[in-house]
Design a protein around this motif. Structure first.
Motif, short mmCIF file in Angstrom:
data_model
loop_
_atom_site.label_atom_id
_atom_site.label_comp_id
_atom_site.label_asym_id
_atom_site.label_seq_id
_atom_site.Cartn_x
_atom_site.Cartn_y
_atom_site.Cartn_z
N ALA A 109 44.76 -34.85 -5.81
CA ALA A 109 45.97 -34.08 -5.53
C ALA A 109 45.73 -32.58 -5.69
N HIS A 168 53.37 -39.18 -3.74
CA HIS A 168 52.79 -38.30 -4.76
C HIS A 168 53.17 -36.84 -4.52
N GLN A 176 55.18 -34.07 -7.12
CA GLN A 176 54.66 -32.76 -7.51
C GLN A 176 55.75 -31.69 -7.55
#
Length: 348
Positions: free
Chosen positions: A202, A332, A336
């Motif tokens: 990420a 995901h 964030q």
């Protein structure tokens, strides 16, 4: 057949950041010699022509030589051998580097399985050279670059690189060296500050503006190096056990004076993407499963042209992606959002 897997599969990689104005010099030379990419760069074509014409004649001649043989690649690979503090240290290293070591560092890294051939090619093994050529035959310029290096007197290469890099760097980088050093380090600090909050994958995806890099068995490290001159492009390269990405400095870090109240572009994009009733409904649908355009059109009960607009905004913010002909959520990325907000607010 039953297989008991006892092999070692790499789950992730270690992420490192490094910044130096020296890379601005090498990437500036790379950009100046790549005419085809000029229309896509932030700096206009006229800027690059002005940079070239400002060079002394002897340096312009070396730049033309670099354009023919892609020796900017050599400069980049040499810069990865040590964390050079300044131009003088790099030029001294280059001046005193033994010929065989210079050739080894200049040859492209073609994976761990080709390292032995790379070493034998340095010793003049013709079969090893052929092996390397076959391995990179599909690359745009590696075959010609490799053949050129293996036939070249290293004294000629050394003088060429020193004249070119010293001339370019002194004229085009050194006047802004301190400013560039601060700017590049600021971007590194911003990205590495999220190291404990994001997974390595990420973190790389965020730094690269949405480009994912999944782990590879032979890669244990990803090195991220910020640049300004090649914006908006990210350049990918390889070293032993390492994947290198030269990535564009974030917009909010480009100014010499940073406004602490200016939110990062990535944060703005994400909140704009989810700050709409229709787009939130789309996200809700996609949490259930992937949908085709027709399925979303039917569930949203809106015109395809309007739906395309919402889907484009979600894709631009990397909240959703295409998987074949279907749209799917990237959960995901949504996760964030609070991390980026806390970082901006100073609550991280």
């Amino acid at each position: 057949m039953k297989i008991l897997d006892m092999s070692f599969g790499r789950n992730s990689y270690h992420v490192s950041f490094y910044s130096s104005p020296l890379f601005e010099g090498a990437l500036g030379i790379a950009a100046a010699t790549y005419d085809e990419i000029h229309p896509t760069l932030e700096k206009p074509r006229e800027y690059w022509q002005m940079m070239i014409e400002a060079l002394p004649d002897r340096v312009q001649a070396e730049l033309l030589y670099a354009k023919r043989h892609n020796t900017w690649k050599t400069l980049l690979q040499l810069l990865h051998t040590h964390p050079f503090p300044d131009l003088e240290a790099f030029l001294s290293f280059l001046e005193n580097l033994p010929d065989q070591q210079l050739l080894y560092e200049a040859l492209p890294c073609l994976g761990q399985e080709r390292e032995e051939a790379r070493r034998r090619a340095v010793e003049g093994d013709a079969a090893a050279v052929e092996e390397l050529l076959a391995a990179c035959s599909a690359h745009k310029f590696f075959p010609a670059y490799l053949s050129y290096l293996c036939q070249l007197d290293m004294g000629v290469l050394r003088r060429h690189l020193i004249t070119l890099f010293q001339g370019w760097y002194t004229l085009h980088v050194m006047p802004r060296e301190d400013e560039l050093r601060r700017l590049l380090q600021r971007d590194c600090d911003q990205k590495s500050g999220m190291r404990e909050k994001l997974s390595p994958e990420a973190l790389v995806e965020w730094a690269l503006g949405g480009a994912a890099y999944p782990p590879e068995p032979s890669i244990s490290r990803v090195l991220l190096i910020p640049h300004t001159l090649y914006r908006p492009w990210t350049i990918q390269a390889d070293a032993k056990g390492t994947k290198i990405f030269y990535y564009p400095v974030a917009d909010e870090n480009m100014a010499e004076e940073i406004d602490p109240y200016q939110p990062p572009l990535r944060l703005i994009q994400l909140y704009k993407a989810v700050g709409d009733e229709h787009r939130l409904r789309i996200i809700k649908f996609l949490t259930e499963r992937a949908h085709s355009l027709q399925e979303l059109t039917e569930r949203m009960e809106m015109a395809k042209s309007t739906l395309h607009h919402h889907l484009s905004m979600l894709r631009s913010a990397q909240v959703i992606e295409m998987n074949g002909t279907r749209y799917q959520l990237r959960p995901h990325v949504l996760g964030q959002l609070p991390l980026f907000l806390d970082d901006y607010l100073g609550r991280g």
